[in-house]
Design a protein around this motif. Structure first.
Motif, PDB file in Angstrom:
ATOM      1  N   THR A  18      11.253  -8.502  15.873  1.00  0.00           N
ATOM      2  CA  THR A  18      11.077  -8.631  14.431  1.00  0.00           C
ATOM      3  C   THR A  18      10.230  -7.441  14.171  1.00  0.00           C
ATOM      4  OG1 THR A  18       9.179 -10.011  14.688  1.00  0.00           O
ATOM      5  CG2 THR A  18      11.097 -11.036  14.265  1.00  0.00           C
ATOM      6  N   ARG A  19      10.248  -6.377  14.814  1.00  0.00           N
ATOM      7  CA  ARG A  19       9.168  -5.287  14.714  1.00  0.00           C
ATOM      8  C   ARG A  19       9.494  -4.637  13.338  1.00  0.00           C
ATOM      9  NH1 ARG A  19       5.785  -2.854  18.264  1.00  0.00           N
ATOM     10  NH2 ARG A  19       7.043  -3.921  19.851  1.00  0.00           N
ATOM     11  N   ASP A  20      10.776  -4.241  13.379  1.00  0.00           N
ATOM     12  CA  ASP A  20      11.212  -3.557  12.052  1.00  0.00           C
ATOM     13  C   ASP A  20      11.179  -4.480  10.807  1.00  0.00           C
ATOM     14  OD1 ASP A  20      12.065  -1.346  13.603  1.00  0.00           O
ATOM     15  OD2 ASP A  20      14.217  -1.955  13.646  1.00  0.00           O
ATOM     16  N   ASP A  21      11.168  -5.672  10.748  1.00  0.00           N
ATOM     17  CA  ASP A  21      11.146  -6.669   9.607  1.00  0.00           C
ATOM     18  C   ASP A  21       9.627  -6.488   9.342  1.00  0.00           C
ATOM     19  OD1 ASP A  21      13.787  -8.365   9.903  1.00  0.00           O
ATOM     20  OD2 ASP A  21      13.050  -7.909  11.799  1.00  0.00           O
ATOM     21  N   HIS A  22       8.788  -6.339  10.249  1.00  0.00           N
ATOM     22  CA  HIS A  22       7.434  -6.636  10.000  1.00  0.00           C
ATOM     23  C   HIS A  22       6.897  -5.330   9.276  1.00  0.00           C
ATOM     24  CE1 HIS A  22       3.106  -6.620  12.149  1.00  0.00           C
ATOM     25  NE2 HIS A  22       3.014  -6.604  11.022  1.00  0.00           N
ATOM     26  N   GLU A  23       7.480  -4.152   9.895  1.00  0.00           N
ATOM     27  CA  GLU A  23       6.858  -2.817   9.262  1.00  0.00           C
ATOM     28  C   GLU A  23       7.641  -2.749   7.988  1.00  0.00           C
ATOM     29  OE1 GLU A  23       8.301  -0.213  12.088  1.00  0.00           O
ATOM     30  OE2 GLU A  23       6.597  -0.359  13.528  1.00  0.00           O
ATOM     31  N   ASP A  24       8.921  -3.084   7.667  1.00  0.00           N
ATOM     32  CA  ASP A  24       9.334  -3.093   6.454  1.00  0.00           C
ATOM     33  C   ASP A  24       8.758  -3.990   5.449  1.00  0.00           C
ATOM     34  OD1 ASP A  24      11.391  -1.414   7.238  1.00  0.00           O
ATOM     35  OD2 ASP A  24      12.984  -2.883   7.487  1.00  0.00           O
ATOM     36  N   THR A  25       8.118  -5.068   5.778  1.00  0.00           N
ATOM     37  CA  THR A  25       7.280  -5.883   4.938  1.00  0.00           C
ATOM     38  C   THR A  25       5.810  -5.272   4.631  1.00  0.00           C
ATOM     39  OG1 THR A  25       8.548  -7.746   5.878  1.00  0.00           O
ATOM     40  CG2 THR A  25       6.492  -8.303   4.530  1.00  0.00           C
ATOM     41  N   GLU A  26       5.433  -4.673   5.520  1.00  0.00           N
ATOM     42  CA  GLU A  26       4.069  -3.918   5.337  1.00  0.00           C
ATOM     43  C   GLU A  26       4.081  -2.867   4.402  1.00  0.00           C
ATOM     44  OE1 GLU A  26       2.341  -3.091   9.020  1.00  0.00           O
ATOM     45  OE2 GLU A  26       1.112  -4.720   8.992  1.00  0.00           O
ATOM     46  N   ALA A  27       5.275  -2.118   4.474  1.00  0.00           N
ATOM     47  CA  ALA A  27       5.734  -1.100   3.688  1.00  0.00           C
ATOM     48  C   ALA A  27       6.126  -1.259   2.104  1.00  0.00           C
ATOM     49  CB  ALA A  27       6.628  -0.066   4.464  1.00  0.00           C
ATOM     50  N   SER A  28       5.931  -2.764   2.055  1.00  0.00           N
ATOM     51  CA  SER A  28       6.666  -2.926   0.678  1.00  0.00           C
ATOM     52  C   SER A  28       5.866  -2.542  -0.522  1.00  0.00           C
ATOM     53  CB  SER A  28       6.626  -4.577   0.470  1.00  0.00           C
ATOM     54  OG  SER A  28       5.435  -5.248   0.667  1.00  0.00           O
ATOM     55  N   ASP A  29       6.489  -2.125  -1.677  1.00  0.00           N
ATOM     56  CA  ASP A  29       5.625  -1.579  -2.850  1.00  0.00           C
ATOM     57  C   ASP A  29       4.572  -2.473  -3.076  1.00  0.00           C
ATOM     58  OD1 ASP A  29       5.707   0.317  -5.037  1.00  0.00           O
ATOM     59  OD2 ASP A  29       6.135  -1.383  -6.254  1.00  0.00           O
ATOM     60  N   GLY A  30       4.494  -3.869  -3.339  1.00  0.00           N
ATOM     61  CA  GLY A  30       3.487  -4.858  -3.715  1.00  0.00           C
ATOM     62  C   GLY A  30       2.327  -4.293  -2.570  1.00  0.00           C
ATOM     63  N   MET A  31       2.622  -4.348  -1.208  1.00  0.00           N
ATOM     64  CA  MET A  31       1.239  -4.076  -0.570  1.00  0.00           C
ATOM     65  C   MET A  31       0.900  -2.720  -0.682  1.00  0.00           C
ATOM     66  SD  MET A  31       0.474  -6.996   0.682  1.00  0.00           S
ATOM     67  CE  MET A  31      -0.774  -6.284   1.649  1.00  0.00           C
ATOM     68  N   ARG A  32       1.626  -1.883  -0.665  1.00  0.00           N
ATOM     69  CA  ARG A  32       1.335  -0.329  -0.872  1.00  0.00           C
ATOM     70  C   ARG A  32       0.268  -0.103  -2.187  1.00  0.00           C
ATOM     71  NH1 ARG A  32       2.614   3.743  -3.990  1.00  0.00           N
ATOM     72  NH2 ARG A  32       4.493   2.464  -4.832  1.00  0.00           N
ATOM     73  N   ARG A  33       0.666  -0.738  -3.148  1.00  0.00           N
ATOM     74  CA  ARG A  33       0.103  -0.755  -4.468  1.00  0.00           C
ATOM     75  C   ARG A  33      -1.232  -1.333  -4.337  1.00  0.00           C
ATOM     76  NH1 ARG A  33       3.756  -2.121  -9.429  1.00  0.00           N
ATOM     77  NH2 ARG A  33       1.743  -1.553 -10.618  1.00  0.00           N
ATOM     78  N   LEU A  34      -1.245  -2.603  -3.677  1.00  0.00           N
ATOM     79  CA  LEU A  34      -2.627  -3.377  -3.524  1.00  0.00           C
ATOM     80  C   LEU A  34      -3.542  -2.362  -2.827  1.00  0.00           C
ATOM     81  CD1 LEU A  34      -3.878  -6.100  -3.885  1.00  0.00           C
ATOM     82  CD2 LEU A  34      -2.768  -6.743  -1.918  1.00  0.00           C
ATOM     83  N   MET A  35      -3.179  -1.971  -1.805  1.00  0.00           N
ATOM     84  CA  MET A  35      -4.104  -1.499  -0.969  1.00  0.00           C
ATOM     85  C   MET A  35      -4.443  -0.146  -1.347  1.00  0.00           C
ATOM     86  SD  MET A  35      -4.564  -3.677   1.494  1.00  0.00           S
ATOM     87  CE  MET A  35      -5.540  -2.865   2.966  1.00  0.00           C
ATOM     88  N   ASP A  36      -3.620   0.556  -1.999  1.00  0.00           N
ATOM     89  CA  ASP A  36      -4.195   1.852  -2.837  1.00  0.00           C
ATOM     90  C   ASP A  36      -5.031   1.554  -4.061  1.00  0.00           C
ATOM     91  OD1 ASP A  36      -2.880   3.222  -0.630  1.00  0.00           O
ATOM     92  OD2 ASP A  36      -1.062   3.764  -2.107  1.00  0.00           O
ATOM     93  N   GLY A  37      -5.299   0.583  -4.314  1.00  0.00           N
ATOM     94  CA  GLY A  37      -6.063   0.135  -5.616  1.00  0.00           C
ATOM     95  C   GLY A  37      -5.418   0.512  -6.639  1.00  0.00           C
ATOM     96  N   MET A  38      -3.945   0.167  -6.787  1.00  0.00           N
ATOM     97  CA  MET A  38      -3.015   0.465  -8.103  1.00  0.00           C
ATOM     98  C   MET A  38      -2.892  -0.605  -8.923  1.00  0.00           C
ATOM     99  SD  MET A  38      -0.551   3.186  -5.905  1.00  0.00           S
ATOM    100  CE  MET A  38       0.464   3.410  -7.556  1.00  0.00           C
TER     101      MET A  38
END
Length: 261
Positions: A18-38
């Motif tokens: 499930t490595r690819d599934d995991h990485e795709d989920t971590e790269a989702s727009d919601g997580m990116r915006r959350l961690m970037d303070g957006m």
């Protein structure tokens, strides 16, 4: 010639499959915006509400299994729906109605010692009926990296208590449920890093949901051992991988486009 048998432990197979599934989920727009303070505070609350929908649905689907087979194996699940409601200022809800599932507050279970032989895990006593059906939703952050094998003995699975069959679990598929739980519990590892970031971004809010694994990293090693015990063959591992991939997909749907209002 004989077919080659893969002797890797179930938790290793799950991680690699499930490595690819995991990485795709971590790269989702919601997580990116959350961690970037957006995300504004209102946008962050909207993201939490979306994840609440996911966990209310999943805990309704798997409530009987979590109270029965998983608890009988020695794992006291902490209701993520309950933690999300607290973070949203809604309280944990009424016992027996929702994701509390009779299964345990965070301090008494996820951080608890291993179960003694013949005893249920801390917090795994029954406190009510299964939660009512709710609509299906999406999913949350990940972090299911391997942190090593256990160094101490873990109780072997006992039999589920009388009446703890998969009532309310539409699939009756225990390996699939273990795969789904692998994603949920693995997310607690990544959640520790996320919780630190959230305290910087939203210092006046509670962050119980993302901080669920902060106090007990050793619990992940315990959980890996349970996976290895309860997914003993190729067929059960394949079913668990399918369950994990499905759960990652639900998380991605939740985290795809958070509303920022």
């Amino acid at each position: 010639m004989h077919d080659t048998v893969d002797h890797r432990a179930a938790h290793v197979l799950l991680r690699e499959a499930t490595r690819d599934d995991h990485e795709d989920t971590e790269a989702s727009d919601g997580m990116r915006r959350l961690m970037d303070g957006m995300l504004s505070e209102a946008g962050y609350a909207a993201l939490l509400r979306a994840q609440l929908g996911l966990f209310e649905a999943w805990e309704a689907e798997r409530g009987a299994w979590l109270r029965g087979a998983a608890a009988g194996a020695g794992w006291a699940y902490v209701s993520r729906a309950g933690l999300l409601r607290e973070d949203l200022g809604m309280g944990r809800g009424e016992p027996g109605r929702d994701g509390d599932l009779a299964i345990a507050h965070i301090v008494g279970s996820y951080t608890g010692e291993d179960s003694q032989a013949g005893r249920p895990p801390v917090g795994a006593h029954d406190v009510g009926d299964p939660p009512r059906e709710v609509p299906q939703a999406g999913r949350a952050p990940v972090g299911a990296h391997d942190v090593g094998d256990p160094s101490r003995e873990i109780p072997q699975a006992g039999r589920a208590p009388v009446g703890a069959h998969d009532v309310g679990d539409p699939t009756h598929d225990t390996p699939t449920a273990w795969g789904e739980l692998y994603v949920v519990e693995g997310s607690a590892l990544g959640g520790r890093l996320i919780a630190r970031r959230l305290r910087e971004l939203y210092p006046d809010r509670e962050h119980r949901f993302y901080a669920v694994g902060e106090d007990a990293p050793s619990a992940w090693r315990r959980f890996q051992h349970l996976l290895d015990t309860h997914l003993p063959d190729d067929a059960s591992c394949r079913a668990a991988v399918d369950g994990a991939r499905g759960m990652f997909a639900r998380f991605r749907r939740t985290l795809k486009e958070p509303t920022d209002v």
